[in-house]
Design a protein around this motif. Structure first.
Motif, short mmCIF file in Angstrom:
data_model
loop_
_atom_site.label_atom_id
_atom_site.label_comp_id
_atom_site.label_asym_id
_atom_site.label_seq_id
_atom_site.Cartn_x
_atom_site.Cartn_y
_atom_site.Cartn_z
N LYS B 166 0.84 -1.20 0.00
CA LYS B 166 0.00 0.00 0.00
C LYS B 166 0.88 1.26 0.00
CE LYS B 166 -4.17 -1.98 1.95
NZ LYS B 166 -5.02 -2.16 3.13
N GLY B 167 2.02 1.19 0.69
CA GLY B 167 2.96 2.31 0.68
C GLY B 167 3.49 2.56 -0.72
N LEU B 168 3.85 1.47 -1.41
CA LEU B 168 4.36 1.60 -2.79
C LEU B 168 3.27 2.14 -3.71
CD1 LEU B 168 6.40 -1.70 -3.29
CD2 LEU B 168 7.27 0.61 -3.57
N LEU B 169 2.06 1.63 -3.51
CA LEU B 169 0.94 2.08 -4.35
C LEU B 169 0.67 3.57 -4.12
CD1 LEU B 169 -1.25 1.44 -6.37
CD2 LEU B 169 -2.62 0.42 -4.57
N ALA B 170 0.73 3.98 -2.86
CA ALA B 170 0.54 5.42 -2.56
C ALA B 170 1.64 6.24 -3.25
CB ALA B 170 0.56 5.64 -1.05
N GLY B 171 2.87 5.73 -3.22
CA GLY B 171 3.98 6.41 -3.89
C GLY B 171 3.72 6.54 -5.39
N MET B 172 3.20 5.46 -6.01
CA MET B 172 2.91 5.48 -7.45
C MET B 172 1.82 6.51 -7.76
SD MET B 172 4.92 3.63 -8.99
CE MET B 172 6.27 2.98 -8.04
N ILE B 173 0.81 6.57 -6.89
CA ILE B 173 -0.27 7.55 -7.09
C ILE B 173 0.33 8.96 -7.06
CG2 ILE B 173 -2.40 8.52 -6.12
CD1 ILE B 173 -3.03 5.66 -5.07
N GLY B 174 1.22 9.19 -6.09
CA GLY B 174 1.87 10.51 -5.98
C GLY B 174 2.70 10.83 -7.21
N ILE B 175 3.49 9.84 -7.67
CA ILE B 175 4.33 10.08 -8.86
C ILE B 175 3.44 10.34 -10.08
CG2 ILE B 175 6.05 9.07 -10.42
CD1 ILE B 175 7.14 7.49 -8.05
N PHE B 176 2.34 9.56 -10.19
CA PHE B 176 1.45 9.78 -11.33
C PHE B 176 0.86 11.19 -11.30
CE2 PHE B 176 -2.80 10.13 -13.02
CZ PHE B 176 -2.53 9.90 -14.35
N LEU B 177 0.43 11.64 -10.12
CA LEU B 177 -0.16 12.98 -10.02
C LEU B 177 0.82 14.05 -10.50
CD1 LEU B 177 -2.03 12.82 -6.57
CD2 LEU B 177 -3.03 12.77 -8.84
N SER B 178 2.12 13.79 -10.29
CA SER B 178 3.13 14.78 -10.72
C SER B 178 3.29 14.80 -12.24
CB SER B 178 4.48 14.48 -10.06
OG SER B 178 5.10 13.38 -10.69
N THR B 179 2.78 13.77 -12.94
CA THR B 179 2.93 13.75 -14.40
C THR B 179 1.78 14.48 -15.11
OG1 THR B 179 1.71 11.68 -14.74
CG2 THR B 179 4.07 11.48 -14.29
N VAL B 180 0.74 14.83 -14.35
CA VAL B 180 -0.40 15.53 -14.97
C VAL B 180 0.04 16.95 -15.35
CG1 VAL B 180 -2.73 16.44 -14.56
CG2 VAL B 180 -2.11 14.17 -13.72
N GLY B 181 -0.32 17.36 -16.57
CA GLY B 181 0.08 18.69 -17.05
C GLY B 181 1.14 18.57 -18.13
N GLY B 182 1.94 19.61 -18.28
CA GLY B 182 2.94 19.64 -19.35
C GLY B 182 4.08 18.66 -19.12
N ASP B 183 4.49 17.99 -20.23
CA ASP B 183 5.66 17.11 -20.16
C ASP B 183 6.89 17.95 -19.81
OD1 ASP B 183 7.00 14.40 -21.48
OD2 ASP B 183 8.17 16.21 -21.85
N PRO B 184 7.75 17.50 -18.86
CA PRO B 184 8.84 18.38 -18.42
C PRO B 184 9.93 18.62 -19.47
CG PRO B 184 9.03 16.22 -17.40
CD PRO B 184 7.72 16.24 -18.13
N ILE B 185 9.99 17.79 -20.52
CA ILE B 185 11.03 17.97 -21.53
C ILE B 185 10.43 18.51 -22.84
CG2 ILE B 185 12.75 16.77 -22.96
CD1 ILE B 185 13.30 14.96 -20.53
N ILE B 186 9.38 17.88 -23.33
CA ILE B 186 8.81 18.28 -24.63
C ILE B 186 7.73 19.37 -24.46
CG2 ILE B 186 7.60 17.45 -26.70
CD1 ILE B 186 8.81 14.70 -26.12
N GLY B 187 7.04 19.33 -23.34
CA GLY B 187 6.02 20.34 -23.07
C GLY B 187 4.62 19.95 -23.50
N GLU B 188 4.44 18.77 -24.11
CA GLU B 188 3.10 18.36 -24.52
C GLU B 188 2.24 18.02 -23.30
OE1 GLU B 188 2.62 15.69 -27.97
OE2 GLU B 188 4.78 15.89 -28.24
N MET B 189 0.93 18.28 -23.43
CA MET B 189 0.02 18.08 -22.29
C MET B 189 -0.32 16.60 -22.09
SD MET B 189 -0.46 20.77 -20.74
CE MET B 189 0.46 22.23 -21.11
N ARG B 190 -0.38 16.20 -20.81
CA ARG B 190 -0.72 14.81 -20.50
C ARG B 190 -1.83 14.78 -19.45
NH1 ARG B 190 5.26 12.84 -18.86
NH2 ARG B 190 4.92 14.45 -17.31
N PHE B 191 -2.78 13.89 -19.64
CA PHE B 191 -3.85 13.62 -18.65
C PHE B 191 -4.60 14.89 -18.22
CE2 PHE B 191 -0.37 10.56 -17.97
CZ PHE B 191 -1.02 9.41 -18.37
N THR B 192 -4.72 15.85 -19.13
CA THR B 192 -5.47 17.06 -18.75
C THR B 192 -6.93 16.94 -19.19
OG1 THR B 192 -4.77 18.08 -20.82
CG2 THR B 192 -3.47 18.59 -18.87
N PHE B 193 -7.21 16.03 -20.12
CA PHE B 193 -8.57 15.76 -20.60
C PHE B 193 -9.30 17.06 -20.98
CE2 PHE B 193 -7.38 12.32 -17.65
CZ PHE B 193 -7.38 11.27 -18.55
N GLY B 194 -8.57 17.97 -21.58
CA GLY B 194 -9.16 19.22 -22.07
C GLY B 194 -9.40 20.28 -21.01
#
Lengths: 143, 500
Positions: B166-194
């Motif tokens: 559950k600790g690992l899963l919570a960590g994965m949820i946190g890491i995933f949340l950090s990927t929402v928005g602009g890609d840090p290198i290319i800048g393309e939008m991810r998981f914004t669903f408009g």
């Protein structure tokens, strides 16, 4: 139930990575390369946790009063939604007036005094002393 | 850093600097003394006030509240047998029995001296260790940084409470949340669903405050309402005389050492340190057999260790940009809000700021003694404040704090959602620290992974073959991840053997 929902959410998000067009999809520089790794681990871990939960049949701690909890949950969600539209003061007064009785304060004078003075003091402090305006209502620019 | 000391002292000696140190410590002690608030919520409550401040005063205010709240927890633990913060739970075991036999003042005296000693030594450790660690980490390339973050994450998961999965899963949820928005290198939008509000990603502080503060309020509403506890007769702190320390200094030193060592490990926290130190004190102290009956050594073991954790936890936070727990994650987020990039270059690029923070932290721990003596006299009214008033104030202050971070009402919705989801996950036994730390470290983890893959032509194996530091860090990460499994197997074997 929660673990199943987590697994399904992870799966849904993983599927969503295929539904969008990105400039480079197949390389490590694809915008979905890292999220796909994370979501794969997410789904795998959720599945393991789900299997563990089914085998051990452990339940969450019982809730003392679902009514009290449900009321506070609804009040908190509505409150955070209303601040942007109705300003800080009025939703805060309403939230405090609901929250205090939920936590056992039954004296209407204490509830009324607290519900008005604490949000009022915060508005005065931030809006007028620190000049950091909180959201205002559509009825007046003062609070 | 030493050359920046005069400038740092000049910052501390301004009216704002002094006010922040004193008021922050006072607030920390008061909030820490109130059962149910805890250090993370206390820090979240004062967050909005830091947004108009300069960089150094903002961080010092949070540090003062942090250190003050850890000490303040002992007041409730001793006077009403309810720890103000989880870190003080072990203090109840001997503090309350001492108070019951009419020695509440002396029990708080032991707690105060032990807390001050633990905090001061940890401040010295921070001052000397953080710059050395940062200088070493400056040599790190993206691959080493990736391995380091991986190690930090696995440590946090393996020692956090509850199930490792559950600790690992919570960590994965946190890491995933950090990927929402602009890609840090290319800048393309991810998981914004408009949704344009998601283009800049989730506001870290909205999520932190939601999953810790708002979910805590919901947790309190889900249990039986607490009644105002009966207070022990108390006239003020009585400091132990020098002669009373005879035979106890070794225990104090050992507890301070345990607190510092555990504090440096990401994710362990003050509560773990206090219980490990308490167990070690019971095993090795000459007064160990009296533990649990109102033995001063028991209070010293717990309080010295939990306050020593505060400085230790700041070492990886300041030197490497890896937060040890949710509180230091909030501090890192606050640094970012003030335009400072956390990481190994933080110490090199901001010597005056770092010197001011470290010196200020030392002063905060010194202030615990006089302020503890004064504030303990008003402890009774503090402990009589009804939980209802505090819980409501927490929600209002959290809303203010989250709104001020970006001035965006959408962040309030995020806070509300994070609070509800955090509540549901906490009830299922998910630790929340890995989620928050995953969200903090996620962007760096992604960038260093992708940079590393460019350097190695896309080969994961080459990550560790040509980089000995990364290899060592990776191996430690594997051991850290397997540690709970080994511990579980050993416990199961011991249990089987004892049955036979």
């Amino acid at each position: 139930m929660v673990l199943l929902a987590l697994f399904l959410v992870g799966g849904g998000l993983y599927a969503a990575t295929f539904g969008q067009n990105y400039s480079s999809v197949d390389t490590a520089q694809s915008p979905v390369f890292f999220p796909r790794i994370v979501l794969t681990l997410w789904m795998g871990l959720a599945l393991i946790a789900l299997v563990q939960a089914i085998r051990t049949q452990s339940d969450a701690a019982p809730v003392a009063s679902w009514l009290r909890l449900g009321l506070l949950l609804v009040a908190a969600v509505i409150y955070t939604n209303l601040i942007g539209r109705e300003g800080f003061f009025l939703p805060s007064v309403a939230f405090a007036a609901i929250s205090l009785p939920i936590f056992g304060i039954r004296n209407p004078v204490a509830v009324g005094l607290y519900a008005i003075t604490v949000p009022g003091a915060l508005v005065l402090f931030f809006n007028y002393l620190l000049s950091m305006p909180l959201p205002v209502s559509r009825f007046t620019h003062l609070f | 850093m030493l050359s920046s000391l005069p400038d740092a002292i000049a910052i501390l000696l301004t009216v704002e600097g002094l006010l922040v140190l004193v008021m922050g410590t006072v607030l920390g002690i008061v909030l820490g003394a109130m059962p149910g608030i805890g250090s993370t919520v206390a820090v979240a409550m004062v967050l909005p006030f830091t947004l108009t401040m300069g960089q150094a005063p903002a961080i010092l205010l949070l540090l003062a509240v942090y250190a003050g709240s850890v000490y303040g927890g002992s007041i409730a633990a001793i006077l009403i047998n309810t720890p103000g913060t989880p870190q003080s739970a072990a203090t109840c075991l001997d503090g309350y029995p001492m108070a019951q036999r009419g020695e509440a003042g002396l029990a708080l005296g032991w707690a105060t001296i032990a807390s001050v000693a633990g905090g001061l030594v940890s401040a010295v450790v921070l001052i000397f260790a953080a710059p050395q660690l940062a200088a070493f980490a400056l040599e790190f390339g993206p691959i080493e940084t990736f391995a380091l973050i991986l190690l930090g994450m696995t440590c946090i998961v393996s020692v956090s409470t509850g199930s490792v999965i559950k600790g690992l899963l919570a960590g994965m949820i946190g890491i995933f949340l950090s990927t929402v928005g602009g890609d840090p290198i290319i800048g393309e939008m991810r998981f914004t669903f408009g949704q344009w509000q998601l283009f800049a990603g989730f506001n870290l502080l909205a999520v932190v405050i939601g999953v810790f503060a708002l979910s805590e309020v919901l947790m309190r509403a889900s249990v039986t309402l607490s009644q105002t506890s009966e207070l022990i007769d108390f006239k003020g702190i009585v400091l132990p005389k020098f002669a009373m320390w005879k035979g106890r200094l070794k225990n104090l030193g050992k507890s301070v050492l345990i607190g510092n060592l555990i504090g440096v490990l990401p994710g362990t926290g003050a509560a773990t340190a206090a219980f490990i130190s308490y167990a070690e004190g019971r095993r090795s102290s000459p007064n160990g057999s009296h533990y649990g009956t109102g033995e001063p050594d028991g209070i010293v073991s717990s309080e010295a260790a939990n306050n020593a954790v505060t400085g230790g936890a700041l070492v990886p936070t300041m030197a490497l940009g890896i937060p040890g727990d949710a509180i230091t994650a909030v501090m890192l987020a606050t640094l970012t809000l003030h335009g400072i990039t956390p990481g190994p270059k933080l110490v090199e690029d901001n010597p005056t700021l770092i010197a001011a923070i470290f010196t200020g932290f030392f002063v905060i721990n010194l202030l615990l003694l006089p302020l503890g003596l004064i504030l303990s006299r008003v402890a009774a009214p503090i402990l009589r404040v009804r939980e209802a008033y505090m819980m409501t104030a927490i929600v209002l202050l959290c809303a203010v704090g989250v709104y001020f971070v970006r001035g965006n009402p959408f962040d309030l919705l995020v806070m509300g959602a994070a609070g509800v989801i955090g509540f549901i996950l906490r009830r299922q036994g998910f630790p929340m620290a890995p989620l928050v730390i995953g969200m903090v470290l996620g962007p760096t983890l992604e960038i260093t992974l992708r940079q590393g893959l460019i350097l190695t032509d896309g080969s994961f194996a080459a990550f560790f073959v040509g980089h000995p530091i990364a290899l060592v860090l990776g191996m430690i990460a594997v051991v850290a991840l397997l540690f709970p499994l080994i511990r579980h197997q050993l416990a199961a074997r011991q249990s089987r053997e004892s049955k036979v």
